[in-house]
Scaffold this motif. Structure first.
Motif, PDB file in Angstrom:
ATOM      1  N   SER A 154     -19.421 -21.455  -0.301  1.00  8.76           N
ATOM      2  CA  SER A 154     -19.064 -22.742  -0.898  1.00  8.76           C
ATOM      3  C   SER A 154     -17.607 -23.114  -0.597  1.00  8.76           C
ATOM      4  O   SER A 154     -16.763 -22.233  -0.367  1.00  8.76           O
ATOM      5  CB  SER A 154     -19.291 -22.706  -2.411  1.00  8.76           C
ATOM      6  N   VAL A 155     -17.343 -24.419  -0.605  1.00 11.62           N
ATOM      7  CA  VAL A 155     -15.984 -24.891  -0.329  1.00 11.62           C
ATOM      8  C   VAL A 155     -15.137 -24.636  -1.592  1.00 11.62           C
ATOM      9  O   VAL A 155     -15.534 -24.995  -2.696  1.00 11.62           O
ATOM     10  CB  VAL A 155     -15.988 -26.406   0.015  1.00 11.62           C
ATOM     11  N   ILE A 156     -14.000 -23.988  -1.391  1.00 10.96           N
ATOM     12  CA  ILE A 156     -13.152 -23.664  -2.546  1.00 10.96           C
ATOM     13  C   ILE A 156     -12.150 -24.785  -2.779  1.00 10.96           C
ATOM     14  O   ILE A 156     -11.419 -25.173  -1.863  1.00 10.96           O
ATOM     15  CB  ILE A 156     -12.428 -22.326  -2.317  1.00 10.96           C
ATOM     16  N   ASN A 157     -12.166 -25.310  -4.000  1.00  9.82           N
ATOM     17  CA  ASN A 157     -11.223 -26.359  -4.361  1.00  9.82           C
ATOM     18  C   ASN A 157      -9.877 -25.705  -4.688  1.00  9.82           C
ATOM     19  O   ASN A 157      -9.765 -24.925  -5.628  1.00  9.82           O
ATOM     20  CB  ASN A 157     -11.783 -27.127  -5.576  1.00  9.82           C
ATOM     21  N   LYS A 158      -8.876 -26.017  -3.867  1.00 13.31           N
ATOM     22  CA  LYS A 158      -7.574 -25.346  -3.980  1.00 13.31           C
ATOM     23  C   LYS A 158      -6.937 -25.539  -5.355  1.00 13.31           C
ATOM     24  O   LYS A 158      -6.370 -24.623  -5.931  1.00 13.31           O
ATOM     25  CB  LYS A 158      -6.627 -25.884  -2.903  1.00 13.31           C
ATOM     26  N   GLU A 159      -7.039 -26.770  -5.890  1.00 13.35           N
ATOM     27  CA  GLU A 159      -6.409 -27.053  -7.180  1.00 13.35           C
ATOM     28  C   GLU A 159      -7.100 -26.274  -8.309  1.00 13.35           C
ATOM     29  O   GLU A 159      -6.446 -25.713  -9.181  1.00 13.35           O
ATOM     30  CB  GLU A 159      -6.434 -28.572  -7.436  1.00 13.35           C
ATOM     31  N   GLU A 160      -8.435 -26.216  -8.229  1.00 17.37           N
ATOM     32  CA  GLU A 160      -9.176 -25.442  -9.255  1.00 17.37           C
ATOM     33  C   GLU A 160      -8.804 -23.968  -9.191  1.00 17.37           C
ATOM     34  O   GLU A 160      -8.622 -23.310 -10.216  1.00 17.37           O
ATOM     35  CB  GLU A 160     -10.684 -25.571  -9.032  1.00 17.37           C
ATOM     36  N   LEU A 161      -8.722 -23.471  -7.974  1.00 21.51           N
ATOM     37  CA  LEU A 161      -8.360 -22.063  -7.788  1.00 21.51           C
ATOM     38  C   LEU A 161      -6.956 -21.803  -8.336  1.00 21.51           C
ATOM     39  O   LEU A 161      -6.729 -20.820  -9.047  1.00 21.51           O
ATOM     40  CB  LEU A 161      -8.428 -21.699  -6.292  1.00 21.51           C
ATOM     41  N   PHE A 162      -6.045 -22.720  -8.032  1.00 18.63           N
ATOM     42  CA  PHE A 162      -4.658 -22.591  -8.477  1.00 18.63           C
ATOM     43  C   PHE A 162      -4.599 -22.533 -10.009  1.00 18.63           C
ATOM     44  O   PHE A 162      -3.967 -21.634 -10.582  1.00 18.63           O
ATOM     45  CB  PHE A 162      -3.857 -23.786  -7.943  1.00 18.63           C
ATOM     46  N   GLN A 163      -5.277 -23.456 -10.665  1.00 19.91           N
ATOM     47  CA  GLN A 163      -5.259 -23.505 -12.133  1.00 19.91           C
ATOM     48  C   GLN A 163      -5.844 -22.220 -12.719  1.00 19.91           C
ATOM     49  O   GLN A 163      -5.345 -21.680 -13.702  1.00 19.91           O
ATOM     50  CB  GLN A 163      -6.038 -24.727 -12.659  1.00 19.91           C
ATOM     51  N   SER A 164      -6.925 -21.767 -12.106  1.00 22.11           N
ATOM     52  CA  SER A 164      -7.583 -20.567 -12.584  1.00 22.11           C
ATOM     53  C   SER A 164      -6.667 -19.337 -12.439  1.00 22.11           C
ATOM     54  O   SER A 164      -6.581 -18.485 -13.333  1.00 22.11           O
ATOM     55  CB  SER A 164      -8.862 -20.416 -11.758  1.00 22.11           C
ATOM     56  N   ILE A 165      -5.960 -19.256 -11.315  1.00 20.56           N
ATOM     57  CA  ILE A 165      -5.049 -18.131 -11.085  1.00 20.56           C
ATOM     58  C   ILE A 165      -3.871 -18.191 -12.052  1.00 20.56           C
ATOM     59  O   ILE A 165      -3.471 -17.172 -12.624  1.00 20.56           O
ATOM     60  CB  ILE A 165      -4.570 -18.116  -9.611  1.00 20.56           C
ATOM     61  N   LEU A 166      -3.330 -19.398 -12.257  1.00 19.47           N
ATOM     62  CA  LEU A 166      -2.186 -19.517 -13.176  1.00 19.47           C
ATOM     63  C   LEU A 166      -2.576 -19.085 -14.581  1.00 19.47           C
ATOM     64  O   LEU A 166      -1.816 -18.419 -15.288  1.00 19.47           O
ATOM     65  CB  LEU A 166      -1.639 -20.949 -13.186  1.00 19.47           C
ATOM     66  N   LYS A 167      -3.796 -19.455 -14.984  1.00 18.12           N
ATOM     67  CA  LYS A 167      -4.269 -19.081 -16.319  1.00 18.12           C
ATOM     68  C   LYS A 167      -4.366 -17.549 -16.426  1.00 18.12           C
ATOM     69  O   LYS A 167      -3.884 -16.940 -17.377  1.00 18.12           O
ATOM     70  CB  LYS A 167      -5.640 -19.734 -16.537  1.00 18.12           C
ATOM     71  N   SER A 168      -5.001 -16.963 -15.424  1.00 23.00           N
ATOM     72  CA  SER A 168      -5.184 -15.512 -15.422  1.00 23.00           C
ATOM     73  C   SER A 168      -3.829 -14.786 -15.373  1.00 23.00           C
ATOM     74  O   SER A 168      -3.600 -13.819 -16.111  1.00 23.00           O
ATOM     75  CB  SER A 168      -6.053 -15.145 -14.213  1.00 23.00           C
ATOM     76  N   LEU A 169      -2.930 -15.278 -14.528  1.00 28.90           N
ATOM     77  CA  LEU A 169      -1.596 -14.665 -14.420  1.00 28.90           C
ATOM     78  C   LEU A 169      -0.842 -14.778 -15.734  1.00 28.90           C
ATOM     79  O   LEU A 169      -0.201 -13.818 -16.178  1.00 28.90           O
ATOM     80  CB  LEU A 169      -0.770 -15.416 -13.361  1.00 28.90           C
TER      81      LEU A 169
END
Ligand code: BTN
Length: 244
Positions: A154-169
């Motif tokens: 699937s195509v990864i949405n960069k902004e969604e990934l970024f938000q998800s990583i920031l939350k986890s971090l």
């Protein structure tokens, strides 16, 4: 969250370090850029990125009473936070190659550069730089580099990934003080790349190659390996290279 978005900059780590030197910054200040023109990597290497295919950012994190000898807690927490975020995006075969390269299969998809600010025996703050190859198609002279898109249909949405990583971090790093080194070590080792299999290592000084098995990490964050002769040793980042 204090987030600074730049169109272009030499290095988000250098920018954030300079900013922190000039003015007091809020905890978890994030700097991201579309175009990083002189990305910095570990051991004085550069970091290759493209505007469309890469996710480039750095986080300024303040620590309260983190002893320098426990510096590897930061690498472990950041690695675990990224692994958790990638699992949400169903990326298969995610592992951490010691000390803190995130791999998908045999390809390096994330580079992490942690730069610490010390006061005496303590780390007071760090700039944690993260470069993610989301959909970079090819890498000049970097045969071991890959992108998330190589492993995902699937195509990864960069902004969604970024938000998800920031939350986890954010959650992982906020918890750093409450988690014991040994506890983190167990979690980190569960994701360690090439653990318990024979790998080829190279001594960067002599160029000598040898076989050994990664057994885990030490209480200082060094890599624990067992040689073919059955000898266990603990090695630092500058002392060997894993060729696998
Ligand atoms: C490595 O060599 O594996 C570490 C690479 C770290 C690259 C990131 S990209 C964002 C931040 N800014 C930099 O200049 N480097 C880090």
């Amino acid at each position: 969250m204090n987030i600074i978005k730049l169109h272009a900059i030499d290095s988000t780590n250098s920018f954030l370090k300079e900013l922190a030197r000039k003015e007091p910054l809020p905890d978890f200040t994030v700097v991201t850029t579309q175009n990083q023109t002189a990305g910095r990597g570990q051991r004085g290497n550069g970091w290759y990125s493209t505007a469309e295919g890469s996710l480039i950012f750095s986080v300024y994190k303040i620590f309260d009473h983190l002893p320098v000898i426990q510096h590897f807690k930061i690498s472990m927490m950041v690695s675990l936070a990224l692994i958790e975020a990638f699992q949400l995006f169903d990326i298969p075969e995610i592992k951490v190659k010691w000390p803190n390269d995130i791999m998908a299969g045999n390809k390096k998809i994330v580079g992490i550069l942690v730069e610490n600010n010390l006061m005496g025996e303590f780390i007071t703050s760090s700039v944690i730089g993260i470069g993610i190859n989301v959909s970079v198609k090819s890498f000049p002279d970097l045969p071991q580099a890959g992108s998330l898109s190589f492993s995902s249909d699937s195509v990864i949405n960069k902004e969604e990934l970024f938000q998800s990583i920031l939350k986890s971090l954010g959650t992982h790093l906020a918890n750093l003080r409450n988690v014991r080194f040994e506890e983190l070590k167990t979690l980190y080792e569960a994701h360690l790349f090439r653990k318990n299999v024979i790998s080829v290592f190279e001594d960067p000084l002599s160029g000598k190659r040898f076989n050994a098995v990664i057994k885990g990490i030490s209480s200082q964050g060094e890599l624990v390996i067992e040689t073919e002769e059955g000898l266990m040793s603990q090695v630092g980042v500058k002392e060997l290279r894993l060729l696998f």
